[in-house]
Design a protein around this motif. Structure first.
Motif, PDB file in Angstrom:
ATOM      1  N   ASN A   1       0.364  33.416  -4.012  1.00  0.00           N
ATOM      2  CA  ASN A   1       1.179  32.413  -3.933  1.00  0.00           C
ATOM      3  C   ASN A   1      -0.803  31.414  -4.205  1.00  0.00           C
ATOM      4  O   ASN A   1      -0.439  30.305  -5.068  1.00  0.00           O
ATOM      5  CB  ASN A   1       1.506  31.502  -2.951  1.00  0.00           C
ATOM      6  CG  ASN A   1       2.977  32.391  -2.970  1.00  0.00           C
ATOM      7  OD1 ASN A   1       3.044  32.953  -1.864  1.00  0.00           O
ATOM      8  ND2 ASN A   1       4.055  31.446  -3.490  1.00  0.00           N
TER       9      ASN A   1
ATOM     10  N   SER B   1       4.535  28.167  -6.054  1.00  0.00           N
ATOM     11  CA  SER B   1       6.098  28.010  -6.619  1.00  0.00           C
ATOM     12  C   SER B   1       6.201  29.623  -6.294  1.00  0.00           C
ATOM     13  O   SER B   1       5.437  30.762  -6.748  1.00  0.00           O
ATOM     14  CB  SER B   1       6.226  27.483  -7.353  1.00  0.00           C
ATOM     15  OG  SER B   1       6.228  28.173  -8.822  1.00  0.00           O
ATOM     16  N   SER B   2       7.337  30.579  -6.173  1.00  0.00           N
ATOM     17  CA  SER B   2       8.029  31.595  -6.754  1.00  0.00           C
ATOM     18  C   SER B   2       7.881  32.372  -7.738  1.00  0.00           C
ATOM     19  O   SER B   2       7.269  33.686  -7.826  1.00  0.00           O
ATOM     20  CB  SER B   2       9.603  31.746  -5.269  1.00  0.00           C
ATOM     21  OG  SER B   2       9.092  31.152  -3.512  1.00  0.00           O
TER      22      SER B   2
ATOM     23  N   SER C   1       5.371  35.273  -8.911  1.00  0.00           N
ATOM     24  CA  SER C   1       6.076  36.367  -9.526  1.00  0.00           C
ATOM     25  C   SER C   1       5.308  36.824 -10.821  1.00  0.00           C
ATOM     26  O   SER C   1       4.418  37.529 -11.135  1.00  0.00           O
ATOM     27  CB  SER C   1       7.721  35.937  -9.781  1.00  0.00           C
ATOM     28  OG  SER C   1       8.177  37.819 -10.866  1.00  0.00           O
TER      29      SER C   1
END
Length: 261
Positions: A26, A37-38, A42
Motif C-alpha cells: 500500500n 488503495s487495495s 494489487s
C-alpha cells in the motif's frame, strides 16, 4: 507496461531519504500511483512478483514489507542510476508533484507507524490524583502510566488524546488533552472538559494519542495545495523567495505603524 511500472517504482524508491527502507504494498502504491488503495496495491504486488529478483519479499508468514535489492538493480539496469548530476553541477530541483508525493508518502508512513506502535505497545494508565478545576473550566487529573522498560513516552505534550476505558464504564471513550509528562515518576497530567466519574477514576484505561487525526488533516491540506499553484507555500518549498511586484490601488492601513515603517 510492466517494465515501465517497474522502472517507475525503482526511480521513486531511490529518491527516498532512505532507499533501503522496506515498505508495504500500500505504501509503494501510494508512492508510485498516488493512491494506496487495495486495487493499486494489487497492481504493485503483481509487478514486484514479475521482477522478484530485484526485490526482497516479506519475511515469514506475517511479513508484509518489501525491500529493493539495489545491487542487482544496478547490475542489470544501470540506466536507472545514470541520472546523477555531473561533478560541480547541482541536482535538478524536485518538481511540485514530486514534493507533494514525498510529503504524502511520509505522512502515510507516519500514520501506519502510529497504528503499529499503538497495537504493539498500548499505554495503560490509572488516575492517581484529582487536581481540581483549571481557570478555563477544564478538570485536571494526574495519572500513572505503565511503560515498558527503556521506552520513551511517545506522545508530545499538548496533543489531544483519548482515554479508553472498558465498555462497562460509561462513557468508555473520553477526549482529553495531555498537558505534561514527568519521566522520572512516569506521571502525566491531562485535562478534560467534564469531570470523570468515580468509576472512571477507579478503573484502568488506555491512552490513545490523536496524532493520526493531525496527520490526516495535514494530508488533506496537502491535497488542497496541489490545486493552488500560486500559493505562497509553493514558493517556500521551491526556495523561490524573489519578491513579486504587484500593483495595489486599495487603501493602506497605517494603524500601529510608525513613520519609518
Amino acid at each position: 507496461m510492466d517494465q515501465q511500472l517497474f522502472e517507475k517504482i525503482i526511480k521513486k524508491w531511490r529518491k527516498r531519504s532512505n532507499p533501503t527502507e522496506t515498505l508495504t504494498l500500500n505504501q509503494i502504491a501510494n508512492m508510485v500511483l498516488l493512491s494506496g488503495s487495495s486495487k493499486n496495491a494489487s497492481i504493485i504486488g503483481t509487478t514486484l512478483s514479475l521482477f522478484i529478483q530485484y526485490f526482497y519479499p516479506p519475511k515469514g508468514s506475517y511479513g508484509h514489507k518489501w525491500g529493493v535489492n539495489w545491487t542487482t538493480v544496478q547490475r542489470d539496469h544501470p540506466h536507472l542510476f545514470d541520472q546523477q548530476p555531473r561533478p560541480g553541477q547541482p541536482p535538478e530541483p524536485p518538481t511540485s508533484r514530486e514534493l507533494l508525493d514525498d510529503m504524502k508518502l511520509a505522512l502515510t508512513d507516519e500514520i501506519a507507524e502510529v497504528k503499529r506502535e499503538l497495537n504493539d505497545h498500548p499505554l495503560n494508565a490509572w488516575v492517581q490524583h484529582e487536581l481540581g478545576m483549571a481557570g478555563d473550566g477544564s478538570f485536571l487529573y494526574e495519572s500513572y502510566v505503565e511503560l515498558p522498560r527503556d521506552t520513551e513516552f511517545p506522545i508530545p505534550e499538548g496533543v489531544g488524546i483519548f482515554l479508553k476505558f472498558p465498555r462497562s464504564v460509561d462513557p468508555y471513550l473520553v477526549e482529553a488533552t495531555l498537558l505534561s509528562y514527568d519521566a522520572l515518576n512516569s506521571l502525566i497530567i491531562f485535562e478534560v472538559t467534564r469531570p470523570l466519574s468515580s468509576r472512571h477514576v477507579g478503573t484502568q484505561f488506555t491512552i490513545i494519542p490523536r496524532l493520526e487525526e493531525l496527520l490526516v488533516a495535514l494530508k488533506a491540506r496537502l491535497s488542497a495545495l496541489e490545486s493552488a499553484k500560486a500559493a505562497l507555500s509553493w514558493r517556500l518549498l521551491r526556495g523561490d523567495f524573489t519578491p513579486e511586484r504587484r500593483s495595489w490601488n486599495g487603501p493602506v492601513s497605517k494603524l500601529g505603524l510608525d513613520n519609518p515603517q
